[in-house]
Design a protein around this motif. Structure first.
Motif, PDB file in Angstrom:
ATOM      1  N   ALA A  19       7.214 -29.032 -92.399  1.00  0.00           N
ATOM      2  CA  ALA A  19       8.549 -28.596 -92.799  1.00  0.00           C
ATOM      3  C   ALA A  19       8.860 -27.220 -93.007  1.00  0.00           C
ATOM      4  N   SER A  20       7.898 -26.609 -93.964  1.00  0.00           N
ATOM      5  CA  SER A  20       8.076 -25.471 -94.306  1.00  0.00           C
ATOM      6  C   SER A  20       7.742 -24.381 -93.460  1.00  0.00           C
ATOM      7  N   LEU A  21       6.940 -24.636 -92.437  1.00  0.00           N
ATOM      8  CA  LEU A  21       6.588 -23.447 -91.605  1.00  0.00           C
ATOM      9  C   LEU A  21       7.665 -22.729 -90.825  1.00  0.00           C
ATOM     10  N   ALA A  22       8.729 -23.358 -90.482  1.00  0.00           N
ATOM     11  CA  ALA A  22      10.138 -22.413 -90.054  1.00  0.00           C
ATOM     12  C   ALA A  22      10.100 -21.568 -90.940  1.00  0.00           C
ATOM     13  N   LYS A  23      10.210 -21.377 -92.140  1.00  0.00           N
ATOM     14  CA  LYS A  23      10.474 -20.135 -92.973  1.00  0.00           C
ATOM     15  C   LYS A  23       9.198 -19.579 -93.373  1.00  0.00           C
ATOM     16  N   LEU A  24       8.171 -19.673 -92.554  1.00  0.00           N
ATOM     17  CA  LEU A  24       6.906 -18.998 -93.037  1.00  0.00           C
ATOM     18  C   LEU A  24       7.050 -17.407 -93.079  1.00  0.00           C
TER      19      LEU A  24
ATOM     20  N   ARG B 233       7.493 -16.165 -85.362  1.00  0.00           N
ATOM     21  CA  ARG B 233       8.642 -17.023 -84.826  1.00  0.00           C
ATOM     22  C   ARG B 233       8.420 -18.403 -84.614  1.00  0.00           C
ATOM     23  N   THR B 234       9.417 -19.340 -84.410  1.00  0.00           N
ATOM     24  CA  THR B 234       9.167 -20.576 -84.185  1.00  0.00           C
ATOM     25  C   THR B 234      10.014 -21.059 -83.048  1.00  0.00           C
ATOM     26  N   ARG B 235       9.772 -21.895 -82.180  1.00  0.00           N
ATOM     27  CA  ARG B 235      10.767 -22.282 -81.206  1.00  0.00           C
ATOM     28  C   ARG B 235      10.302 -23.701 -80.837  1.00  0.00           C
ATOM     29  N   VAL B 236      11.250 -24.522 -80.043  1.00  0.00           N
ATOM     30  CA  VAL B 236      10.743 -25.904 -79.751  1.00  0.00           C
ATOM     31  C   VAL B 236      10.545 -25.567 -78.115  1.00  0.00           C
ATOM     32  N   ILE B 237       9.362 -25.970 -77.628  1.00  0.00           N
ATOM     33  CA  ILE B 237       8.985 -25.876 -76.144  1.00  0.00           C
ATOM     34  C   ILE B 237       9.424 -26.877 -75.069  1.00  0.00           C
ATOM     35  N   GLU B 238       9.920 -26.561 -74.206  1.00  0.00           N
ATOM     36  CA  GLU B 238      10.501 -27.536 -73.075  1.00  0.00           C
ATOM     37  C   GLU B 238       9.708 -28.327 -72.242  1.00  0.00           C
ATOM     38  N   GLU B 239       8.357 -27.426 -72.095  1.00  0.00           N
ATOM     39  CA  GLU B 239       7.249 -28.014 -71.283  1.00  0.00           C
ATOM     40  C   GLU B 239       5.938 -27.704 -72.032  1.00  0.00           C
ATOM     41  N   ARG B 240       5.247 -28.724 -71.676  1.00  0.00           N
ATOM     42  CA  ARG B 240       3.523 -28.757 -72.533  1.00  0.00           C
ATOM     43  C   ARG B 240       3.242 -27.269 -72.296  1.00  0.00           C
ATOM     44  N   LEU B 241       2.392 -26.823 -73.332  1.00  0.00           N
ATOM     45  CA  LEU B 241       1.859 -25.704 -73.493  1.00  0.00           C
ATOM     46  C   LEU B 241       0.381 -25.965 -73.857  1.00  0.00           C
ATOM     47  N   GLU B 242      -0.296 -25.296 -73.035  1.00  0.00           N
ATOM     48  CA  GLU B 242      -1.971 -25.402 -73.214  1.00  0.00           C
ATOM     49  C   GLU B 242      -2.293 -23.851 -73.534  1.00  0.00           C
ATOM     50  N   VAL B 243      -3.251 -23.804 -74.582  1.00  0.00           N
ATOM     51  CA  VAL B 243      -3.851 -22.457 -74.976  1.00  0.00           C
ATOM     52  C   VAL B 243      -5.341 -22.845 -75.064  1.00  0.00           C
TER      53      VAL B 243
END
Length: 240
Positions: free
Chosen positions: A189-194, A207-217
């Motif tokens: 919960a605190s990571l958004a303001k990291l 930065r933080t964002r909500v992804i619309e598609e699955r992301l693979e790294v």
């Protein structure tokens, strides 16, 4: 709480759970066999080092709780490093944790030895062994200093989930794979303001964002580029 030494900070970034006796940096953070509710799950590591002064090197065995338990706080703070050192006859004992995964799934990860061993009262498995030069192991890892590690694991981030990213001055994106509570108390919960609390170098952005598609790294040709921030949170470069 066990505070990380410069050695533990270094080893938490560059040791491995996929190779044995390698002289190359390798990634230690392996989720192990269990993937249920992986995001947010807690784990700890105990690193046992044996120095060879003649060779000028130290061999590190990495033991991890993932897939066995979530490293209960009372048990973790009760670990006596001196007792572990005496019991294992290690030259150095390094406590790495607690840490929490921020991935949702993985592919290609494994443990080195499935046999369960109790260290300091906590069940763990051996997830890797690595030999590094004494001079390198004694050096202090610097935040925002990238390292290339050997790994074949692919991290998965599910659609609709938040991801937390560092972007370097060249535009390369690094996805948060795990966060640490050794330096500072934090949770998802605190990571958004990291980004408000990090001391970012010039040109770096959090930065933080909500992804619309699955992301693979994934690693490229068995190599992954990783970096840590001020608080020991670990990120891997994405191919976006």
């Amino acid at each position: 709480m066990n505070k990380p030494s410069s050695l533990s900070v270094f080893l938490s970034l560059v040791l491995a759970a996929v190779g044995c006796g390698s002289t190359e940096p390798v990634e230690t953070e392996t989720p192990g066999p269990a993937q249920e509710a992986l995001r947010g799950s807690r784990y700890c590591e105990i690193l046992l080092g044996d120095a060879d002064l003649g060779a000028g090197s130290v061999t590190i065995d990495v033991y991890n709780t993932q897939g066995l338990n979530e490293c209960p706080e009372a048990a973790w703070v009760a670990v006596d490093e001196a007792e572990v050192k005496a019991e294992t006859r290690a030259d150095v004992v390094v406590m790495n944790g607690p840490r929490h995964w921020m991935i949702d799934s993985f592919e290609g990860s494994k443990v080195l030895d499935p046999e369960v061993r109790t260290l300091g009262g906590i069940e763990m498995r051996k997830t890797g062994t690595l030999t590094v030069a004494l001079a390198e192991a004694a050096g202090k890892a610097k935040p925002y200093e990238t390292r290339t590690v050997r790994r074949d694991t692919t991290w998965g981030y599910d659609a609709g989930k938040a991801v937390y990213e560092l972007v370097d001055p060249e535009g390369a994106i690094y996805e948060l794979q795990s966060y640490s509570v050794q330096e500072v108390q934090q949770d998802e919960a605190s990571l958004a303001k990291l980004g408000e609390t990090l001391t970012l170098p010039d040109g770096w952005v959090f930065r933080t964002r909500v992804i619309e598609e699955r992301l693979e790294v994934e690693a490229v040709d068995g190599r992954a580029v990783v970096v840590q921030d001020d608080f020991g949170n670990t990120y891997q470069r994405s191919q976006q």
